[in-house]
Design an enzyme around this catalytic site. Structure first.
Site, PDB file in Angstrom:
ATOM      1  N   SER A 136      15.549  29.191  -7.520  1.00  0.00           N
ATOM      2  CA  SER A 136      16.487  29.304  -9.130  1.00  0.00           C
ATOM      3  C   SER A 136      16.316  28.342  -9.219  1.00  0.00           C
ATOM      4  CB  SER A 136      17.614  30.630  -9.316  1.00  0.00           C
ATOM      5  OG  SER A 136      16.496  31.082 -10.674  1.00  0.00           O
ATOM      6  N   HIS A 168      12.582  38.112 -10.665  1.00  0.00           N
ATOM      7  CA  HIS A 168      13.100  36.744 -10.193  1.00  0.00           C
ATOM      8  C   HIS A 168      14.666  37.236  -8.822  1.00  0.00           C
ATOM      9  CE1 HIS A 168      14.851  32.980 -11.859  1.00  0.00           C
ATOM     10  NE2 HIS A 168      16.097  33.389 -11.539  1.00  0.00           N
TER      11      HIS A 168
HETATM   12  C1  GCU Z   1      19.348  31.306 -15.755  1.00  0.00           C
HETATM   13  C2  GCU Z   1      18.461  29.684 -16.081  1.00  0.00           C
HETATM   14  C3  GCU Z   1      17.569  29.341 -15.070  1.00  0.00           C
HETATM   15  C4  GCU Z   1      17.637  29.146 -13.623  1.00  0.00           C
HETATM   16  C5  GCU Z   1      19.112  30.778 -13.085  1.00  0.00           C
HETATM   17  C6  GCU Z   1      19.184  31.161 -11.546  1.00  0.00           C
HETATM   18  O1  GCU Z   1      18.448  31.534 -15.839  1.00  0.00           O
HETATM   19  O2  GCU Z   1      18.327  29.939 -17.487  1.00  0.00           O
HETATM   20  O3  GCU Z   1      17.071  28.032 -15.335  1.00  0.00           O
HETATM   21  O4  GCU Z   1      16.986  29.300 -12.849  1.00  0.00           O
HETATM   22  O5  GCU Z   1      19.625  31.484 -14.342  1.00  0.00           O
HETATM   23  O6  GCU Z   1      19.745  30.220 -11.301  1.00  0.00           O
HETATM   24  O7  GCU Z   1      19.032  31.931 -11.529  1.00  0.00           O
END
Ligand code: GCU
Length: 427
Positions: free
Chosen positions: A266, A407
Site C-alpha cells: 500500500s 487490500h
Molecule cells: C489509503 C490511501 C492509499 C494507501 C492506503 C494504505 O487508502 O488512500 O493510497 O495506499 O491508504 O496505505 O493502506
C-alpha cells in the site's frame, strides 16, 4: 486534554477523508477519458532510445530526475555518517528456527532524529549467507513478530482500538497485530531472511509528522521548513530508511547482500517502488497493492485519483505532485515509468480484486507498459497482454497477480514472492 483530543482528530482527517472517498469514487472503466502515456523510450529532447546503454546512461537518469521533481522529491545527500549498532542477537528465536537481531541505525551528526530500530530474522542452519526481504511495517517490530520479548515501539502511532494503540502509543495488546502480513516461519522455511523497521521511526505519518522526524533533522530550517517543489516528502524519507537497512545488511556476514528484495504494502508499496527505483542494490522490487502514487497509472483516474491522494496525504509527495490533480495529462511521467526504473532488475506487482481503490487493472498496465525497457535488456515481461484471471500469476522479469480478496498481504502473496525471489535471485 481537550486540545490533544482536537489534535488527534485533526490527524485523522486525512485518513478518514480518504476512506470516505472510497465510497463515492468512480470505478467505472467506461468513464475513463482516453489518455496518452508519456513516451518511455524518447528523451526530453526527442531522441529515440534503442539500446540498453542509452536507457541506462541517458533516459534512466532523466526519468529518475522527473520522479524527483514531480512526484517524490529529491533525497538530500547530507546525512553524513551512519551509525549501525547491533543491540541484540538472539540465536534461538522462533523456537530455534531463526536468529533475531535488533540493529539501531542513527545519524550521529543529526541527533535530533531518534534513529530507527531494525529487526532482522535470519534462518538458522542455512549453511550460506541468506538472501533477504527488506520492508517497512505499519505497526512496528512488535506488531510484525508475535514473540513476547521484542521491544514495544515507543514512537507515535495512529490511534486504533483494534491494534491496542492507546494515547498514540503501542501497548502489550499491540503485539503481533501485523503478523499475518509477515509469515516469518514460512519465509524462514524457504531460506530467506527478513529485515524490517517501523515506518514511523522515520517520521510519524500525518501532515505535521515530519517535524518530529528525519526530514526536519536534515533540513537547515528544522521544524520551520517550508517544503518547496522538488523537495522530498514522507515516501522519500521512508524509502531512505530502506536504503540504510541495505547499508547495514552489506556489513552482516549472515546476509547475502547481493540478494535483496525490497517489499512494501500500500503506501509502503509506493515506498518500496521508490526505494527500488533509486537504490539498485535491491535486485527484486515488490509492490503489494501500492495503487495510486505507486504502480497504478495516474491518467486512468479511477478508484483513488491524484486529486484525492494529494489532498488526503499531502505530506507523502513533493508539493509539485498536487498540481497534477485533474490535470494528469500535464504530468511528464506516469507510473509505468516508475516500474521501468527497476529494469533490468526483477519486479513483481500484485493486486487484490476487492481492492478497486488501488486500481488493479492500472497496476497491471504499468508493468505491461514498462516492458519495452526490459526488452532492451533481453528480458521478458508478463508474456500476456490482458490482465490475467484471479489467482493466476503471470510473468518473467516483470510479474503480476491479482488475487482473491481485499487490500492486504496474505500467505498467497508471499508464496508468489518467495517463488519469484528464488527464481530471480537464485537461492
Ligand atoms: C489509503 C490511501 C492509499 C494507501 C492506503 C494504505 O487508502 O488512500 O493510497 O495506499 O491508504 O496505505 O493502506
Amino acid at each position: 486534554m481537550r486540545l490533544s483530543l482536537l489534535f488527534s482528530l485533526m490527524l485523522l482527517i486525512g485518513e478518514d477523508w480518504a476512506n470516505a472517498q472510497q465510497k463515492t469514487a468512480n470505478y467505472d472503466e467506461s468513464k475513463i477519458v482516453p489518455y496518452t502515456l508519456p513516451e518511455l523510450l524518447v528523451t526530453r529532447d526527442g531522441k529515440k532510445i534503442t539500446t540498453a546503454d542509452a536507457w541506462t546512461n541517458t533516459r534512466r537518469p532523466e526519468v529518475l530526475a522527473l520522479f524527483k521533481e514531480h512526484v517524490f522529491g529529491r533525497t538530500p545527500g547530507n546525512w553524513g555518517k551512519v551509525s549501525l549498532e547491533t543491540r541484540q542477537v538472539k540465536k534461538d528465536a522462533l523456537g530455534g528456527k531463526a536468529t533475531r537481531k535488533l540493529i539501531h541505525i542513527s545519524l550521529p551528526e543529526h541527533p535530533s532524529w531518534a534513529g530507527m530500530e531494525v529487526m532482522i530474522y535470519i534462518p538458522n542452519g542455512l549453511g550460506h549467507p541468506a538472501p533477504c526481504f527488506v520492508g517497512p511495517s505499519f505497526g512496528g517490530n512488535h506488531a510484525v513478530s508475535t514473540e513476547p520479548d521484542v521491544p514495544l515501539s515507543t514512537r507515535w502511532m495512529r490511534p486504533s482500538k483494534d491494534k491496542g494503540i492507546v494515547d498514540n502509543h503501542a501497548t502489550e495488546a499491540s503485539r503481533g497485530n501485523e503478523s499475518s502480513r509477515w509469515p516469518l516461519e514460512m519465509i524462514m522455511d524457504q531460506g530467506f531472511a527478513v529485515a524490517t523497521y517501523y515506518y514511523g521511526d522515520i517520521e510519524p505519518d500525518h501532515a505535521d509528522g515530519w517535524k518530529d522526524g528525519l526530514r526536519a533533522a536534515l533540513s537547515k530550517d528544522g521544524a520551520n521548513t517550508e517544503w518547496k517543489n522538488g523537495e522530498w516528502g514522507a515516501i522519500g524519507a521512508w524509502a531512505w530508511g530502506l536504503s540504510r537497512i541495505a547499508d547495514y545488511l552489506e556489513t552482516d556476514s549472515d546476509i547475502d547482500a547481493k540478494k535483496l528484495a525490497v517489499i512494501g504494502h500500500s503506501r509502503l508499496g509506493k515506498t518500496s517502488l521508490w526505494a527500488g527505483a533509486q537504490d539498485q542494490r535491491f535486485g527484486v522490487v515488490i509492490s503489494n497493492d501500492s495503487g495510486e502514487g505507486g504502480a497504478a497509472i495516474m491518467r486512468r483516474n479511477i478508484g483513488e485519483t491524484t486529486a484525492i491522494i494529494t489532498k488526503a496525504f499531502p505530506h507523502w509527495f513533493t508539493p509539485t505532485y498536487a498540481t497534477y490533480s485533474n490535470n494528469e495529462a500535464a504530468c511528464p511521467i506516469d507510473h509505468h515509468m516508475l516500474i521501468a526504473l527497476a529494469a533490468p532488475r526483477a519486479i513483481y506487482i500484485a493486486s487484490a480484486i476487492e481492492d478497486q481503490w488501488a486500481d488493479p487493472k492500472g497496476e497491471f498496465l504499468s508493468g505491461l507498459h514498462a516492458e519495452p525497457v526490459y526488452a532492451l535488456f533481453g528480458k521478458k515481461g508478463y508474456g500476456v497482454k490482458e490482465q490475467p484471471a484471479i489467482d493466476t500469476p503471470v510473468g518473467d522479469s516483470i510479474a503480476y497477480h491479482v488475487r482473491t480478496g481485499k487490500h492486504d498481504v496474505t500467505d498467497y502473496d508471499w508464496q508468489q514472492y518467495l517463488r519469484f525471489a528464488k527464481r530471480q535471485l537464485g537461492q
